[in-house]
Design a protein around this motif. Structure first.
Motif, mmCIF file in Angstrom:
data_model
loop_
_atom_site.group_PDB
_atom_site.id
_atom_site.type_symbol
_atom_site.label_atom_id
_atom_site.label_comp_id
_atom_site.label_asym_id
_atom_site.label_seq_id
_atom_site.Cartn_x
_atom_site.Cartn_y
_atom_site.Cartn_z
ATOM 1 N N GLY A 147 0.738 -1.060 0.016
ATOM 2 C CA GLY A 147 -0.077 -0.192 0.159
ATOM 3 C C GLY A 147 0.909 1.323 0.051
ATOM 4 N N GLU A 148 1.840 1.333 0.882
ATOM 5 C CA GLU A 148 2.784 2.388 0.730
ATOM 6 C C GLU A 148 3.520 2.425 -0.602
ATOM 7 N N GLY A 149 3.836 1.284 -1.187
ATOM 8 C CA GLY A 149 4.429 1.262 -2.199
ATOM 9 C C GLY A 149 3.523 2.042 -3.508
ATOM 10 N N LEU A 150 2.456 1.813 -3.157
ATOM 11 C CA LEU A 150 1.372 2.340 -4.276
ATOM 12 C C LEU A 150 1.641 3.893 -4.373
ATOM 13 N N ILE A 151 1.776 4.454 -3.284
ATOM 14 C CA ILE A 151 2.164 6.113 -3.346
ATOM 15 C C ILE A 151 2.873 6.642 -4.447
ATOM 16 N N PRO A 152 4.287 6.194 -4.492
ATOM 17 C CA PRO A 152 5.124 6.805 -5.394
ATOM 18 C C PRO A 152 4.783 6.055 -6.767
ATOM 19 N N SER A 153 4.130 4.863 -6.966
ATOM 20 C CA SER A 153 3.850 4.286 -8.154
ATOM 21 C C SER A 153 2.670 4.983 -8.730
ATOM 22 N N GLU A 181 -4.405 -3.710 0.672
ATOM 23 C CA GLU A 181 -3.061 -3.247 1.026
ATOM 24 C C GLU A 181 -3.195 -1.551 1.149
ATOM 25 N N LEU A 182 -4.133 -1.177 0.439
ATOM 26 C CA LEU A 182 -4.245 0.475 0.729
ATOM 27 C C LEU A 182 -4.864 0.799 2.026
ATOM 28 N N HIS A 183 -5.584 -0.301 2.830
ATOM 29 C CA HIS A 183 -5.918 0.169 4.083
ATOM 30 C C HIS A 183 -5.222 -0.373 5.186
ATOM 31 N N ARG A 184 -3.829 -0.860 4.844
ATOM 32 C CA ARG A 184 -3.060 -1.429 5.787
ATOM 33 C C ARG A 184 -1.873 -0.554 6.004
ATOM 34 N N ARG A 185 -1.555 -0.058 7.383
ATOM 35 C CA ARG A 185 -0.571 0.837 7.622
ATOM 36 C C ARG A 185 0.888 0.160 7.344
ATOM 37 N N GLY A 186 1.641 0.869 6.989
ATOM 38 C CA GLY A 186 3.103 0.297 6.727
ATOM 39 C C GLY A 186 3.816 0.184 8.269
ATOM 40 N N ASP A 187 5.149 -0.046 8.286
ATOM 41 C CA ASP A 187 5.631 -0.095 9.292
ATOM 42 C C ASP A 187 5.919 1.390 9.976
ATOM 43 N N GLY A 188 5.603 1.507 11.115
ATOM 44 C CA GLY A 188 5.927 3.037 11.584
ATOM 45 C C GLY A 188 4.941 4.086 10.833
ATOM 46 N N SER A 189 3.957 3.835 10.321
ATOM 47 C CA SER A 189 3.134 4.810 9.654
ATOM 48 C C SER A 189 2.032 5.040 10.594
ATOM 49 N N SER A 190 1.504 6.403 10.564
ATOM 50 C CA SER A 190 0.268 6.693 11.269
ATOM 51 C C SER A 190 -0.909 6.696 10.619
ATOM 52 N N THR A 191 -0.553 6.654 9.190
ATOM 53 C CA THR A 191 -1.974 6.631 8.260
ATOM 54 C C THR A 191 -2.100 5.656 7.435
ATOM 55 N N ILE A 192 -2.813 5.410 6.760
ATOM 56 C CA ILE A 192 -3.175 4.304 5.778
ATOM 57 C C ILE A 192 -2.947 4.881 4.360
ATOM 58 N N PRO A 193 -2.235 4.135 3.605
ATOM 59 C CA PRO A 193 -1.963 4.660 2.164
ATOM 60 C C PRO A 193 -3.004 5.189 1.329
ATOM 61 N N ASP A 195 -5.269 7.314 1.986
ATOM 62 C CA ASP A 195 -5.281 8.634 2.140
ATOM 63 C C ASP A 195 -4.493 9.546 1.330
ATOM 64 N N ALA A 196 -3.044 9.009 1.256
ATOM 65 C CA ALA A 196 -2.101 9.709 0.504
ATOM 66 C C ALA A 196 -2.565 9.665 -0.936
ATOM 67 N N VAL A 197 -2.857 8.440 -1.270
ATOM 68 C CA VAL A 197 -3.275 8.107 -2.716
ATOM 69 C C VAL A 197 -4.381 8.889 -3.335
ATOM 70 N N LYS A 198 -5.418 9.234 -2.355
ATOM 71 C CA LYS A 198 -6.586 9.865 -2.642
ATOM 72 C C LYS A 198 -6.076 11.409 -2.937
ATOM 73 N N ALA A 199 -5.085 11.967 -2.065
ATOM 74 C CA ALA A 199 -4.577 13.195 -2.300
ATOM 75 C C ALA A 199 -4.019 13.341 -3.417
ATOM 76 N N LEU A 200 -3.367 12.438 -4.141
ATOM 77 C CA LEU A 200 -2.525 12.357 -5.222
ATOM 78 C C LEU A 200 -3.588 12.780 -6.534
ATOM 79 N N ILE A 201 -4.712 11.885 -6.479
ATOM 80 C CA ILE A 201 -5.577 12.086 -7.417
ATOM 81 C C ILE A 201 -6.869 13.184 -7.257
ATOM 82 N N ASP A 202 -6.492 14.119 -6.251
ATOM 83 C CA ASP A 202 -7.318 15.289 -6.264
ATOM 84 C C ASP A 202 -8.840 14.624 -5.697
#
Length: 276
Positions: A147-153, A181-193, A195-202
């Protein structure tokens, strides 16, 4: 009561069920415009844009396809004044037909075409040609999370869309595994991926669809009929035949999706963890 009489007697309830399942269970209904054509039409032009020639192909024909689900209803339920039991079979058939519709649109009509094009992309580039589809975008785990990897992708996919002028109408269709995976936190992350993905796509929509193969997700730029569905016949129930104890119907529709602007879609695909 025979099947034809039952169909006429309960046409209103049947139409309501089919319309409801079409609206709720079919993702393509929410995302892609329908282009209605007369029932007698058997094919339409592809209207696919050629990025090398800069022209629209109005000569290549695409066949309008028929999709169906069989519905069998026992005679005793047909004769019952209360149609509730019989209508359950219609509802389940409508759900299955909705899945076939989405499978034809998102997997066969978009994802599979991108994969096929990616397989010959190197040859096209070597020959000096211009690609008509974007290359696959790999997703690799970051901080132990796909899920975290989806953000840069997704950011990379947005960049290639932008390069072709597709800057609006973003939406993501994610497979079951990517959705998880988009709803699973990465190690040490306080948010789920997500949220960041939706911000990228407006803040565009992110949908889950089980018709995509696990590990895959489509990033689409939807506007101006870049992807549409040509509809000759909307879903309807037709009486076919009856035996001694069973009445048989077909729930069917006729349509074909058109990926008219192929560069308006990007397929992201996660690598297996042992390759990431």
């Amino acid at each position: 009561m025979n099947g034809s009489e039952w169909l006429q007697a309960h046409q209103g309830d049947i139409d309501q069920i089919i319309a409801g399942e079409t609206e709720q269970a079919r993702l393509a209904q929410r995302l892609l415009p329908a282009y209605p054509v007369p029932e007698q039409m058997r094919f339409v032009s592809s209207d696919r844009f050629d990025y090398e020639a800069g022209t629209v192909d109005d000569e290549t024909r695409v066949d309008i396809e028929r999709f169906e689900e069989k519905v069998s209803i026992p005679k005793l339920q047909i004769d019952d004044p209360n149609p509730a039991r019989a209508l359950v079979a219609v509802r389940h058939a409508a759900q299955k037909l909705a899945r076939k519709h989405d499978e034809r649109v998102f997997r066969k009509g978009i994802a599979d075409e991108i994969v096929e094009a990616d397989g010959i992309a190197d040859e096209i580039l070597k020959a000096g040609g211009k690609l008509q589809f974007h290359r696959l975008v790999d997703v690799k785990a970051v901080n132990g999370s796909l899920g975290e990897g989806l953000i840069p992708s997704v950011a990379s996919a947005l960049a290639v869309l932008d390069d072709e002028g597709y800057r609006t109408g973003y939406a993501i269709v994610a497979s079951n595994s990517i959705w998880t995976e988009l709803h699973r936190r990465g190690d040490g992350s306080s948010t789920i991926p997500i949220d960041a993905v939706k911000a990228l796509i407006d803040d565009g929509p992110v949908y889950r669809s089980s018709v995509l193969e696990n590990g895959g997700a489509l990033l689409l730029s939807l506007a101006e009929g870049r992807i549409d569905r040509v509809v000759a016949e909307a879903p309807r129930l037709a009486f076919i035949t009856q035996g001694k104890d069973m009445r048989r119907f077909d729930l069917y529709e006729r349509f074909v999706p058109r990926l008219r602007e192929t560069m308006s879609a990007v397929l992201l695909r996660a690598k297996p963890r042992d390759e990431a």
